[in-house]
Design a protein around this motif. Structure first.
Motif, PDB file in Angstrom:
ATOM      1  N   VAL A   1     -74.481 -32.511   6.209  1.00  0.00           N
ATOM      2  CA  VAL A   1     -74.082 -31.356   7.101  1.00  0.00           C
ATOM      3  C   VAL A   1     -74.308 -31.476   8.883  1.00  0.00           C
ATOM      4  CG1 VAL A   1     -73.918 -29.502   5.243  1.00  0.00           C
ATOM      5  CG2 VAL A   1     -76.330 -30.468   6.233  1.00  0.00           C
TER       6      VAL A   1
ATOM      7  N   PHE B   1     -76.726 -33.917  -1.036  1.00  0.00           N
ATOM      8  CA  PHE B   1     -78.224 -33.757  -1.245  1.00  0.00           C
ATOM      9  C   PHE B   1     -78.343 -32.960  -2.524  1.00  0.00           C
ATOM     10  CE2 PHE B   1     -82.325 -31.948  -0.498  1.00  0.00           C
ATOM     11  CZ  PHE B   1     -82.901 -33.031   0.037  1.00  0.00           C
TER      12      PHE B   1
ATOM     13  N   ALA C   1     -82.983 -36.563  15.098  1.00  0.00           N
ATOM     14  CA  ALA C   1     -83.124 -37.135  14.072  1.00  0.00           C
ATOM     15  C   ALA C   1     -84.254 -38.047  14.111  1.00  0.00           C
ATOM     16  CB  ALA C   1     -81.873 -37.835  13.820  1.00  0.00           C
TER      17      ALA C   1
ATOM     18  N   ILE D   1     -79.825 -23.592   7.356  1.00  0.00           N
ATOM     19  CA  ILE D   1     -78.751 -24.070   6.286  1.00  0.00           C
ATOM     20  C   ILE D   1     -79.304 -24.475   5.044  1.00  0.00           C
ATOM     21  CG2 ILE D   1     -77.107 -25.890   6.430  1.00  0.00           C
ATOM     22  CD1 ILE D   1     -76.429 -24.006   8.617  1.00  0.00           C
TER      23      ILE D   1
HETATM   24  N1  LIG Z   1     -76.279 -23.323   3.357  1.00  0.00           N
HETATM   25  C1  LIG Z   1     -75.214 -24.274   2.852  1.00  0.00           C
HETATM   26  O1  LIG Z   1     -74.087 -23.564   2.470  1.00  0.00           O
HETATM   27  C2  LIG Z   1     -75.430 -25.646   2.758  1.00  0.00           C
HETATM   28  C3  LIG Z   1     -74.126 -26.522   2.472  1.00  0.00           C
HETATM   29  C4  LIG Z   1     -74.129 -27.824   2.434  1.00  0.00           C
HETATM   30  C5  LIG Z   1     -75.638 -28.150   2.318  1.00  0.00           C
HETATM   31  N2  LIG Z   1     -76.702 -27.540   2.426  1.00  0.00           N
HETATM   32  C6  LIG Z   1     -78.200 -27.899   2.249  1.00  0.00           C
HETATM   33  O2  LIG Z   1     -78.196 -28.837   3.521  1.00  0.00           O
HETATM   34  C7  LIG Z   1     -79.367 -29.793   3.324  1.00  0.00           C
HETATM   35  C8  LIG Z   1     -78.919 -31.222   3.851  1.00  0.00           C
HETATM   36  O3  LIG Z   1     -77.847 -31.633   2.852  1.00  0.00           O
HETATM   37  P1  LIG Z   1     -77.105 -32.784   3.311  1.00  0.00           P
HETATM   38  O4  LIG Z   1     -75.785 -33.124   2.378  1.00  0.00           O
HETATM   39  O5  LIG Z   1     -76.629 -32.959   4.784  1.00  0.00           O
HETATM   40  O6  LIG Z   1     -78.478 -34.054   3.102  1.00  0.00           O
HETATM   41  P2  LIG Z   1     -78.540 -35.194   3.821  1.00  0.00           P
HETATM   42  O7  LIG Z   1     -77.292 -35.931   4.499  1.00  0.00           O
HETATM   43  O8  LIG Z   1     -79.578 -36.229   3.107  1.00  0.00           O
HETATM   44  O9  LIG Z   1     -79.264 -34.835   5.417  1.00  0.00           O
HETATM   45  C9  LIG Z   1     -80.510 -34.412   5.307  1.00  0.00           C
HETATM   46  C10 LIG Z   1     -81.428 -34.599   6.657  1.00  0.00           C
HETATM   47  O10 LIG Z   1     -82.536 -34.084   6.581  1.00  0.00           O
HETATM   48  C11 LIG Z   1     -83.591 -34.927   6.929  1.00  0.00           C
HETATM   49  N3  LIG Z   1     -84.634 -34.797   6.138  1.00  0.00           N
HETATM   50  C12 LIG Z   1     -86.004 -34.357   6.689  1.00  0.00           C
HETATM   51  N4  LIG Z   1     -86.845 -34.546   5.544  1.00  0.00           N
HETATM   52  C13 LIG Z   1     -86.037 -35.160   4.907  1.00  0.00           C
HETATM   53  C14 LIG Z   1     -86.658 -35.526   3.401  1.00  0.00           C
HETATM   54  N5  LIG Z   1     -87.828 -35.149   2.949  1.00  0.00           N
HETATM   55  N6  LIG Z   1     -85.689 -35.988   2.491  1.00  0.00           N
HETATM   56  C15 LIG Z   1     -84.525 -35.907   2.814  1.00  0.00           C
HETATM   57  N7  LIG Z   1     -84.081 -35.716   4.106  1.00  0.00           N
HETATM   58  C16 LIG Z   1     -84.701 -35.055   4.835  1.00  0.00           C
HETATM   59  C17 LIG Z   1     -82.916 -36.159   7.065  1.00  0.00           C
HETATM   60  O11 LIG Z   1     -82.850 -36.546   8.456  1.00  0.00           O
HETATM   61  P3  LIG Z   1     -83.955 -37.305   9.412  1.00  0.00           P
HETATM   62  O12 LIG Z   1     -84.480 -38.433   8.692  1.00  0.00           O
HETATM   63  O13 LIG Z   1     -83.316 -37.564  10.831  1.00  0.00           O
HETATM   64  O14 LIG Z   1     -85.216 -36.278   9.478  1.00  0.00           O
HETATM   65  C18 LIG Z   1     -81.500 -36.258   6.467  1.00  0.00           C
HETATM   66  O15 LIG Z   1     -80.509 -36.979   7.360  1.00  0.00           O
HETATM   67  C19 LIG Z   1     -79.633 -29.712   1.662  1.00  0.00           C
HETATM   68  O16 LIG Z   1     -80.766 -28.698   1.526  1.00  0.00           O
HETATM   69  C20 LIG Z   1     -78.282 -28.865   1.239  1.00  0.00           C
HETATM   70  O17 LIG Z   1     -78.840 -28.250   0.100  1.00  0.00           O
HETATM   71  C21 LIG Z   1     -76.521 -26.038   2.543  1.00  0.00           C
END
Ligand SMILES: NC(=O)c1ccc[n+]([C@@H]2O[C@H](COP(=O)([O-])OP(=O)(O)OC[C@H]3O[C@@H](n4cnc5c(N)ncnc54)[C@H](OP(=O)(O)O)[C@@H]3O)[C@@H](O)[C@H]2O)c1
Length: 325
Positions: A152, A41, A171, A237
């Protein structure tokens, strides 16, 4: 060599693959021939200049990759040519070669496909560090994973099961909920429904979630915290929704719950022993095949735009991978 090159922060369609110089080896570095790189993301935000820190231009995106060692500098031990490695860096993964510090590379467990190696590191390290070191998730506890079909999120579903929790995956679509259940969630719920907290209450006999894993943020986080169990832990997260929520302090007081931050970027520096322990556990699970990481979709190098689009359109299931070479 070929590399995706971001010359201006721009819409993903305007970013192209360019011919650039093969990176030169310097002290402490290892040159790796990349076979697969993963897109998260954050990468989608970085290329558009929308992330909280900006990479100086020009840069090649991609912070996770898998490949084989091409050559190592004389002062680096443990990476003879041909060694399969997994790497986690600031950027540079979407290229045929990268020079990375030996400290950022890990010898891949035997038999791990490049697409698996590339998609595994950040998400599973975040999930296991968050759930074990921060959330102290115990066997038999209830874990609520928000955004459970994302990169994640799906990692937390699998790791939560390996730690012995009952996992409830939340989800937004049927497809995403089926995906989470396919990879181990015990139950799923649709958190876009007004009454989703009632469903959670019913699923937990009124107890609520002991641990909440939250990569989504926004209003959803505030609702979720209201459904935390006594002594519960809400793990911060990320904010995929684009909104950082503001929790009123009376809620942790009334709920007897804790809000805990998780930042993968800092654990190597602040808690190196914990990080090494978590990585060792993950590699053991990988070698034993106790953990089979979810590879979302694999794209050809020339179609790398599609991997980014899946991340920016909320349509990705698991991690997006680009095959290189
Ligand atoms: N803290 C850390 O160390 C760490 C490490 C890795 C990632 N992260 C963070 O974790 C977050 C998710 O990363 P990821 O790579 O898992 O992303 P991802 O694969 O896109 O998953 C994010 C999920 O969030 C939900 N979501 C809700 N509103 C959204 C919107 N407006 N746009 C996009 N998704 C939305 C979606 O699920 P639904 O459609 O089911 O709602 C989506 O499946 C990011 O903010 C990233 O920076 C943090």
């Amino acid at each position: 060599m070929k590399a995706v090159l971001v010359e201006n922060y721009d819409h993903i369609d305007n970013i192209t693959i360019k011919e650039v110089a093969k990176p030169e080896l310097s002290a402490g570095m290892v040159r790796v021939r990349i076979q697969a790189a993963a897109i998260g993301f954050v990468d989608g935000l970085k290329v558009q200049g929308l992330y909280q820190t900006k990479d100086p231009l020009p840069f090649t995106p991609g912070s996770e990759f898998a490949g084989v060692v091409d050559e190592a500098a004389a002062d680096v031990e443990g990476f003879p040519p041909g060694t399969p490695v997994i790497g986690m860096v600031r950027n540079g993964g979407l290229a045929e070669y990268i020079c990375a510090a030996g400290a950022d590379l890990f010898v891949a467990p035997k038999g791990i496909e490049p697409a698996v190696g590339a998609s595994f590191f950040a998400n599973y390290l975040t999930a296991l560090y968050a759930l074990s070191a921060r959330g102290k998730l115990q066997q038999g506890e209830t874990l609520l994973v928000l955004g459970a079909a994302g990169g994640v999120g799906i990692a937390a579903v699998q790791v939560g099961k390996l730690l012995g929790a009952r996992v409830i995956a939340a989800a937004s679509t049927d497809e995403k909920r089926h995906f989470a259940v396919k990879f181990g969630a015990d139950e799923s719920l649709d958190y876009t429904r007004e009454d989703w907290r009632d469903e959670l209450k019913a699923l937990t006999n009124g107890h609520g979630a002991d641990v909440i894993y939250d990569p989504v943020g926004g209003e959803l986080s505030l609702q979720a915290f209201r459904s935390i169990a006594w002594n519960g832990r809400h793990l911060v997260i990320g904010f995929a929704s684009g909104t950082i929520p503001a929790l009123r302090f009376n809620l942790p007081l009334l709920k007897g719950g804790a809000l805990l931050g998780v930042d993968l970027a800092q654990i190597g520096r602040r808690e190196p022993e914990v990080r090494d322990r978590v990585i060792a556990q993950l590699f053991t699970w990988l070698s034993e095949k106790t953990l089979v990481p979810v590879v979302g979709k694999v794209f050809a190098f020339e179609n790398f735009h599609e991997a980014f689009k899946a991340m920016t359109t909320r349509s990705a299931l698991g991690k997006m991978v680009v095959r290189i070479g």
